[in-house]
Design an enzyme around this catalytic site. Structure first.
Site, mmCIF file in Angstrom:
data_model
loop_
_atom_site.group_PDB
_atom_site.id
_atom_site.type_symbol
_atom_site.label_atom_id
_atom_site.label_comp_id
_atom_site.label_asym_id
_atom_site.label_seq_id
_atom_site.Cartn_x
_atom_site.Cartn_y
_atom_site.Cartn_z
ATOM 1 N N GLU A 4 0.833 -1.220 0.000
ATOM 2 C CA GLU A 4 0.000 0.000 0.000
ATOM 3 C C GLU A 4 0.863 1.263 0.000
ATOM 4 O O GLU A 4 1.710 1.433 0.877
ATOM 5 C CB GLU A 4 -0.903 -0.014 1.241
ATOM 6 C CG GLU A 4 -1.862 1.161 1.285
ATOM 7 C CD GLU A 4 -2.814 1.112 2.482
ATOM 8 O OE1 GLU A 4 -3.084 0.023 3.018
ATOM 9 O OE2 GLU A 4 -3.286 2.191 2.891
ATOM 10 N N LYS A 55 -7.101 -0.556 11.942
ATOM 11 C CA LYS A 55 -6.512 -1.038 10.682
ATOM 12 C C LYS A 55 -5.268 -0.204 10.371
ATOM 13 O O LYS A 55 -4.239 -0.723 9.924
ATOM 14 C CB LYS A 55 -7.538 -0.941 9.559
ATOM 15 C CG LYS A 55 -7.120 -1.610 8.256
ATOM 16 C CD LYS A 55 -6.318 -0.753 7.316
ATOM 17 C CE LYS A 55 -6.000 -1.480 6.007
ATOM 18 N NZ LYS A 55 -5.147 -0.673 5.115
ATOM 19 N N ASP A 72 4.613 -14.132 11.576
ATOM 20 C CA ASP A 72 3.201 -14.461 11.373
ATOM 21 C C ASP A 72 2.326 -13.239 11.713
ATOM 22 O O ASP A 72 1.961 -13.031 12.865
ATOM 23 C CB ASP A 72 2.870 -15.659 12.280
ATOM 24 C CG ASP A 72 1.439 -16.111 12.149
ATOM 25 O OD1 ASP A 72 0.624 -15.394 11.540
ATOM 26 O OD2 ASP A 72 1.121 -17.197 12.676
ATOM 27 N N HIS A 105 -2.493 10.177 -1.349
ATOM 28 C CA HIS A 105 -2.721 8.787 -1.735
ATOM 29 C C HIS A 105 -2.874 8.654 -3.259
ATOM 30 O O HIS A 105 -2.315 7.763 -3.870
ATOM 31 C CB HIS A 105 -4.004 8.319 -1.056
ATOM 32 C CG HIS A 105 -3.999 6.872 -0.730
ATOM 33 N ND1 HIS A 105 -3.310 6.366 0.352
ATOM 34 C CD2 HIS A 105 -4.574 5.818 -1.337
ATOM 35 C CE1 HIS A 105 -3.483 5.077 0.386
ATOM 36 N NE2 HIS A 105 -4.239 4.701 -0.630
HETATM 37 C C1 MEV Z 1 -5.639 3.160 5.285
HETATM 38 O O1 MEV Z 1 -4.916 2.000 4.956
HETATM 39 C C2 MEV Z 1 -5.623 3.402 6.788
HETATM 40 C C3 MEV Z 1 -6.492 4.562 7.282
HETATM 41 O O2 MEV Z 1 -7.827 4.395 6.807
HETATM 42 C C4 MEV Z 1 -6.444 4.530 8.793
HETATM 43 C C5 MEV Z 1 -7.425 5.471 9.462
HETATM 44 O O3 MEV Z 1 -8.460 5.803 8.888
HETATM 45 O O4 MEV Z 1 -7.132 5.845 10.617
HETATM 46 C C6 MEV Z 1 -6.002 5.885 6.759
#
Ligand code: MEV
Length: 410
Positions: A80, A253, A269, A366
């Site tokens: 990513e 995430k 892992d 991004h």
């Molecule tokens: C993208 O991979 C991760 C984000 O969505 C985390 C977040 O929203 O805090 C940017």
């Protein structure tokens, strides 16, 4: 050498490699491997089943980290865009206020043995507790190393669920990730437990939830650098995640973006760590793993509390020359230091994401990186990658079709 390498992101790959060599004292042989080592098919064939090829993931280096006063460069393997840059940025801001302070607890984890057909649960419990020392001694015959270190199986706990009884074997795994040794111990003591309880054992397996094996990190992000409004906005972003499970999931995430990338670079892992982190986050209703508040100077203070089960021995790291070098770059002395690094990376990553979200949003940066990927996917190489992605951004039309057209000269 310090890890805040000026303009690292603007350097050519060779210039970056030179800096890395200097920072991590890499040998010429290691440098050569970083440039060209590929896992042989036969090695891959020994690691998993039904092998037909290997897959490549870019390996980047996050800069600027200072954790407990020590400088680190962090190897990250991820597909990513933006993650490595964001992580370095988060670390740069934390660095200006002394960097991360981190701590990792003793590496104690649980194995679980499931007993069914327990006819007399009270008697079974008494017999297990009476034999506790025996059981622990038996388990500890499975690892001379842990025994020598005074670690290994240290205690037993018992829980009853309906007609089942679950034995929790508490194991201090020291430098190991823990899965192998705990599973071995559980399988080894199971027949004896059946014998003394007159019951039947089904599952014998470690638990990936490790609330006793924790890592904590904290950093100050000065308002002077990020602006007072951003401090407020990040606290609002955190509160949003505190109250809303949909947001908390995305928040966490972002944390795992950083942690998984380091685990992948070192061939650990990452699924185990994912399961661990999310299960821990949900112990009292799903919550964010980081917290933020404003201190008396108006600066933002961020902290992370996350279970981390990683080892420095016994994993797959050794089967990849690149992962071995990644470990050398990390330059950690033991598993607890590794956990401190992972927690700090998670916090840096999360702070950087929240900062971007609370400010201009993440899409602008991004999309720039995304456009480059699209150009590459369309077949662009060398200077064409930047040229085509720039045109697509200007036109606000980022697609493979458009990239192909520009490449053809349309
Ligand atoms: C993208 O991979 C991760 C984000 O969505 C985390 C977040 O929203 O805090 C940017």
């Amino acid at each position: 050498m310090e890890s805040n390498i000026h303009n690292f992101h603007k350097m050519s790959i060779n210039e970056r490699l030179d800096k890395l060599k200097e920072f991590s004292n890499l040998t010429d042989d290691e440098m050569e491997k970083l440039k060209s080592w590929v896992m042989p098919m036969e090695t891959a064939d020994h690691i998993i089943e039904n092998v037909v090829s290997r897959i490549y993931i870019p390996l980047g280096i996050a800069t600027n980290f200072v954790i407990n006063g020590k400088n680190y460069l962090i190897p990250m393997a991820i597909e990513e865009p933006s993650v490595v840059a964001a992580c370095s940025n988060g670390a740069r801001i934390a660095r200006s206020a002394g960097g991360f302070t981190a701590y990792a607890s003793e590496p104690i984890m649980y194995g679980q043995i499931q007993l069914v057909d327990v006819k007399d649960p009270e008697l079974a419990r008494i017999n297990i507790m009476k034999n506790k020392k025996n059981i622990l001694d038996m388990a500890n015959t499975r690892s001379n190393t842990l025994k020598r270190l005074g670690a290994g199986a240290i205690d037993l706990e018992i829980k009853n669920f309906e007609d089942m009884m679950i034995i929790y074997l508490k194991v201090d795994v020291q430098e190991a990730m823990g899965a192998n040794i705990i599973n071995t111990m559980c399988e080894y003591i199971a027949p004896f437990i059946e014998e003394i309880t007159n019951a039947r054992v089904i599952l014998r397996i470690m638990s990936n939830l490790t609330p006793l094996r924790m890592a904590y990190a904290r950093a100050v992000f000065p308002a002077g650098l990020i602006g007072k409004e951003t401090v407020e906005n990040i606290i609002y972003a955190y509160k949003f995640a505190e109250h809303d499970v949909f947001r908390a999931t995305t928040h966490n995430k972002g944390i795992m973006n950083g942690i998984d990338a380091v685990l992948l670079a070192t061939l650990n892992d990452f699924r185990a760590q994912e399961a661990n982190a999310h299960a821990y986050a949900s112990l009292n209703g799903y919550k964010p793993l980081t917290r933020y508040y404003k201190n008396e100077n108006g600066d933002l203070v961020g902290s992370i509390e996350i279970p981390v089960a990683v080892g420095t021995i016994g994993g797959t790291t050794g089967s990849s020359e690149i992962s071995k070098i990644a470990m050398r770059i990390l330059n950690i002395e033991n598993a607890r230091e590794f956990s401190c690094v992972l927690a700090s990376v998670g916090l840096a990553q999360n702070f950087a994401a929240l900062r971007a979200l609370a400010d201009e949003g993440i899409q602008k940066g991004h999309m720039k990186l995304h456009a480059r990927n699209v150009a590459i996917a369309a077949g662009a190489t060398g200077d064409d990658i930047d040229r085509i992605s720039k045109i697509m951004i200007e036109e606000n039309k980022i697609s493979i079709t458009r990239a192909r057209e520009i490449l053809k000269g349309d």
